[in-house]
Scaffold this motif. Structure first.
Motif, PDB file in Angstrom:
ATOM      1  N   SER A  83       0.843  -1.196   0.000  1.00  0.00           N
ATOM      2  CA  SER A  83       0.000   0.000   0.000  1.00  0.00           C
ATOM      3  C   SER A  83       0.877   1.244   0.000  1.00  0.00           C
ATOM      4  CB  SER A  83      -0.898   0.000   1.231  1.00  0.00           C
ATOM      5  OG  SER A  83      -1.780  -1.106   1.219  1.00  0.00           O
ATOM      6  N   GLN A 104       0.671   5.797  -0.731  1.00  0.00           N
ATOM      7  CA  GLN A 104      -0.146   6.971  -1.010  1.00  0.00           C
ATOM      8  C   GLN A 104       0.084   7.436  -2.444  1.00  0.00           C
ATOM      9  OE1 GLN A 104       0.695   9.892   2.032  1.00  0.00           O
ATOM     10  NE2 GLN A 104      -0.802   8.994   3.429  1.00  0.00           N
ATOM     11  N   VAL A 143      -3.203   1.936  -3.948  1.00  0.00           N
ATOM     12  CA  VAL A 143      -2.796   3.342  -3.931  1.00  0.00           C
ATOM     13  C   VAL A 143      -3.974   4.161  -3.417  1.00  0.00           C
ATOM     14  CG1 VAL A 143      -1.840   5.254  -5.263  1.00  0.00           C
ATOM     15  CG2 VAL A 143      -1.341   2.888  -5.929  1.00  0.00           C
ATOM     16  N   SER A 144      -3.745   4.903  -2.355  1.00  0.00           N
ATOM     17  CA  SER A 144      -4.837   5.684  -1.768  1.00  0.00           C
ATOM     18  C   SER A 144      -4.531   7.167  -1.770  1.00  0.00           C
ATOM     19  CB  SER A 144      -5.093   5.204  -0.345  1.00  0.00           C
ATOM     20  OG  SER A 144      -3.924   5.341   0.437  1.00  0.00           O
TER      21      SER A 144
END
Length: 124
Positions: free
Chosen positions: A11, A13, A123-124
């Motif tokens: 994970s 950003q 991807v956040s």
């Protein structure tokens, strides 16, 4: 028979980077095309990047300028460096090896025979 094992997912950003690696059980250079594919939620599996038998690289337009692919011919490792990641890059990434029927099909999943188990990229 070629076995492929992916690693390096995770994970991150938006704007961040990840590096995926695919380790092959057999010598690939000069024998198989090898590439990265992904399954994004709600879409069909698509090609991301590939290396052909002559070690030339092909990158999908959707990731060009952000992703690069490289093949370590000695250790049979295919790396995918992903920079400036976007939420739409979220998905399961697969490594695959095969023999596309033409150079126009280098990023066509249906032309690849051997597949890894996949690694999740979020991807956040």
């Amino acid at each position: 028979h070629v076995q492929l094992v992916e690693s390096g997912g995770g994970s991150v950003q938006a704007g961040g980077s990840l590096r995926l690696s695919c380790t092959a059980s057999a010598y690939l250079h000069g024998r198989h095309f090898i590439g990265w594919f992904r399954e994004v939620p709600g879409k069909e599996r698509e090609g991301v990047a590939a290396v052909d038998i002559d070690n030339s690289t092909v990158i999908a337009k959707s990731v060009k300028g952000r992703f690069t692919v490289s093949l370590d011919q000695v250790n049979n490792i295919l790396d995918l460096q992903m920079n400036n990641l976007k939420p739409e890059d979220t998905g399961v990434y697969y490594c695959a090896a095969g023999h596309p029927s033409s150079l126009y099909r280098v990023l066509s999943p249906s032309d690849y025979t051997y597949w890894g188990q996949g690694t999740q990229v979020t991807v956040s």
